[in-house]
Enzyme design. Structure first.
Site, mmCIF file in Angstrom:
data_model
loop_
_atom_site.group_PDB
_atom_site.id
_atom_site.type_symbol
_atom_site.label_atom_id
_atom_site.label_comp_id
_atom_site.label_asym_id
_atom_site.label_seq_id
_atom_site.Cartn_x
_atom_site.Cartn_y
_atom_site.Cartn_z
ATOM 1 N N ALA A 11 31.176 54.701 -90.037
ATOM 2 C CA ALA A 11 30.503 53.620 -89.306
ATOM 3 C C ALA A 11 29.738 54.101 -88.083
ATOM 4 O O ALA A 11 29.875 53.553 -86.992
ATOM 5 C CB ALA A 11 31.507 52.541 -88.913
ATOM 6 N N TYR A 44 33.983 67.518 -92.500
ATOM 7 C CA TYR A 44 32.970 67.490 -93.558
ATOM 8 C C TYR A 44 31.527 67.411 -93.105
ATOM 9 O O TYR A 44 30.623 67.900 -93.757
ATOM 10 C CB TYR A 44 33.235 66.300 -94.506
ATOM 11 C CG TYR A 44 33.959 66.748 -95.735
ATOM 12 C CD1 TYR A 44 33.256 67.241 -96.828
ATOM 13 C CD2 TYR A 44 35.339 66.751 -95.771
ATOM 14 C CE1 TYR A 44 33.925 67.702 -97.936
ATOM 15 C CE2 TYR A 44 36.013 67.205 -96.883
ATOM 16 C CZ TYR A 44 35.306 67.677 -97.964
ATOM 17 O OH TYR A 44 35.959 68.144 -99.053
ATOM 18 N N LYS A 45 31.304 66.711 -91.984
ATOM 19 C CA LYS A 45 29.926 66.401 -91.615
ATOM 20 C C LYS A 45 29.678 66.703 -90.142
ATOM 21 O O LYS A 45 30.594 67.025 -89.402
ATOM 22 C CB LYS A 45 29.664 64.902 -91.826
ATOM 23 C CG LYS A 45 29.848 64.420 -93.237
ATOM 24 C CD LYS A 45 29.080 63.141 -93.473
ATOM 25 C CE LYS A 45 29.799 61.909 -92.997
ATOM 26 N NZ LYS A 45 29.259 60.671 -93.553
ATOM 27 N N ASP A 205 17.552 92.746 -68.792
ATOM 28 C CA ASP A 205 18.574 91.705 -68.614
ATOM 29 C C ASP A 205 19.297 91.916 -67.285
ATOM 30 O O ASP A 205 20.467 92.291 -67.242
ATOM 31 C CB ASP A 205 19.557 91.788 -69.808
ATOM 32 C CG ASP A 205 20.634 90.728 -69.761
ATOM 33 O OD1 ASP A 205 20.475 89.744 -69.014
ATOM 34 O OD2 ASP A 205 21.642 90.887 -70.480
HETATM 35 C C1 SPV Z 1 23.997 87.595 -73.491
HETATM 36 O O1 SPV Z 1 23.818 87.264 -74.663
HETATM 37 O O2 SPV Z 1 23.087 87.735 -72.687
HETATM 38 C C2 SPV Z 1 25.353 87.832 -72.994
HETATM 39 C C3 SPV Z 1 26.381 88.320 -73.921
HETATM 40 O O3 SPV Z 1 25.569 87.676 -71.825
HETATM 41 S S1 SPV Z 1 26.358 90.055 -73.802
HETATM 42 O O4 SPV Z 1 25.018 90.503 -74.169
HETATM 43 O O5 SPV Z 1 27.360 90.558 -74.726
HETATM 44 O O6 SPV Z 1 26.662 90.435 -72.438
HETATM 45 MG MG MG Z 2 23.868 87.575 -70.622
#
Ligand code: SPV
Ligand code: MG
Length: 433
Positions: A11, A44-45, A205
């Site tokens: 529902a 299931y969904k 990064d």
């Molecule tokens: C990312 O994906 O940026 C992370 C995970 O922080 S790791 O790369 O494992 O640090």
């Molecule tokens: Mg990261």
């Protein structure tokens, strides 16, 4: 005494087919609707758009319904044995396919309690799966999307998350689906990874891509998907800045941010101890969590604390001490990270953490211990598994290969064999024509 009729249903989206079943059922007696809980549906969904209480309010208001009870499993029989109805009414669509076994079980249970099953012709041309497809086209709202992660964590054995850094990868996370043992298997949510978001922008990064820029990638994903998003917030930055990050993410319907307990110039965790990285003090990181929790407006947004002890060569004891402190400071979940291939340290952490805390959601990123399966993680008490970088790692070699092939051949004939066809790309995005 008036006879009773049991009807199980989700529902979520009301449609004439459901009204028909209730109307039909009420001819036989008092209708008890067994309303499937989020947890039962998630077997299931996809999770329904409306939560249990909202769906209950709708069904309670329907003519012919005398009682609404929770059905905690996809299987009807626990409730049939509990409420012992005289009749059960169901559409005849369960005769075929994966639902057949639940039909058999229901017949067995009804026979046992001396009741009868009435199957009524399935209303053609309309059903919740079709309506769901249409709902996907309509999209979602920031609030519904934001809430859905918490609901999933509460209702699914494990929440499966795929990295996404663009609209296109968002569409893959949204739409990729297979059938396993008659069940839909798909991704539940997306991970906005600092690694892949930075890399796709040609940056390292190291928190060099600011939140405003990262919001652009998020917006691209938000535009064309409905699934929840978990944001990799790196260290969360300065405490004063983190408040703004929380507000920005929350306002846009992002469900959660994960921040790691490091300070100074952050480098990717998978470097481990090969680069200098400093862990934050417990006190200072707890303060960051508290400030973030105070900054959020909804009750649904999640701040997940990521413990870097194992990455930095420290002990499981240290990781546990930190995790417990972060929970006490208000963290809505703990991500424990490691680059150890065996996964032994992670397994030990999970086991010991679960002995001390059986509630707080546990999040893993199994990039290196990638032989461990989701079912094993469930056994370990893990709630969320993130495949953190795979879309970018898959696409780059494929693109590079084609780029080289064109250079080698001086034309794109052979390279095109490794590409999707022009027809396919034209048809990929709805509305292109
Ligand atoms: C990312 O994906 O940026 C992370 C995970 O922080 S790791 O790369 O494992 O640090
Ligand atoms: Mg990261």
């Amino acid at each position: 005494m008036k006879r009773t009729v049991y009807i199980g249903m989700t529902a979520d989206i009301m449609h004439p087919g459901l009204v028909n079943v209730i109307e039909h059922g009420s001819k036989y007696g008092d209708v008890i609707v067994g309303l499937l809980t989020d947890k039962a549906i998630a077997e299931y969904k996809r999770l329904p758009y409306l939560n249990f209480e909202q769906r209950k309010a709708v069904i309670n208001g329907m003519k012919g319904v005398t009682q609404v009870v929770a059905q905690e499993e996809w299987d009807y029989t626990p409730n049939l044995r509990k409420y012992r109805p005289d009749f059960m009414v169901h559409g005849d669509d369960w005769i075929m396919g994966s639902q057949r076994k639940y039909r058999d079980l229901a017949f067995e249970a009804m026979k046992e309690i001396g009741g009868e099953i009435i199957e009524i012709p399935y209303t053609r041309g309309i059903n919740s799966t079709r309506l769901n497809e249409n709902m996907k086209e309509i999209g979602t709202t920031p609030q519904i999307r934001l809430q859905s992660l918490r609901r999933m964590v509460q209702s699914k054995p494990i929440v499966r998350v795929l990295e996404s850094h663009s609209g296109l990868t968002g569409l893959i996370a949204e739409n990729t689906c297979i059938k396993r043992d008659g069940r839909r298997v798909e991704y539940d949510a997306m991970w906005s990874s600092s690694l892949t978001d930075s890399t796709s922008k040609g940056k390292p990064d190291i928190e060099a891509v600011d939140i405003t820029t990262r919001m652009h990638s998020l917006t691209d994903m938000l535009e064309c998907t409905t699934k929840p998003i978990i944001f990799d917030g790196d260290t969360g930055g300065k405490i004063e800045h983190f408040e703004f990050t929380v507000r920005t993410l929350e306002r846009n319907g992002i469900s959660a941010v994960i921040i790691e307990d490091k300070v100074g110039l952050k480098k990717n965790s998978l470097f481990g101890t090969a680069v200098p990285q400093t862990q934050d003090s417990i006190e200072q990181f707890c303060n960051k969590i508290k400030v973030g929790k105070r900054a959020q407006i909804t009750d649904d947004f999640m701040i997940i604390a990521r413990v870097e002890s194992l990455i930095l060569g420290k002990s499981v004891d240290d990781a546990l001490e930190r995790a417990l402190a972060y929970c006490k400071a208000g963290a809505d979940g703990i991500m424990i990270h490691s680059k150890e291939k065996s996964g032994d340290d992670i397994a030990e952490f999970c086991r010991r953490f679960r002995q001390l805390d059986d509630q707080t959601p546990l999040v893993l990123v199994p990039s290196t211990f990638n032989h461990i399966s989701e079912s094993e993680f469930i056994e370990m008490g893990v709630n969320v598994v993130i495949y953190a970088n795979h879309m970018l790692r898959a696409s780059y070699p494929a693109m590079q290969h084609v780029a080289r092939q064109i250079l080698e051949d001086g034309n794109s004939l052979k390279a095109s064999e490794q590409c999707m066809s022009i027809k396919e790309i034209l048809e990929l995005i709805p509305g292109t024509k």
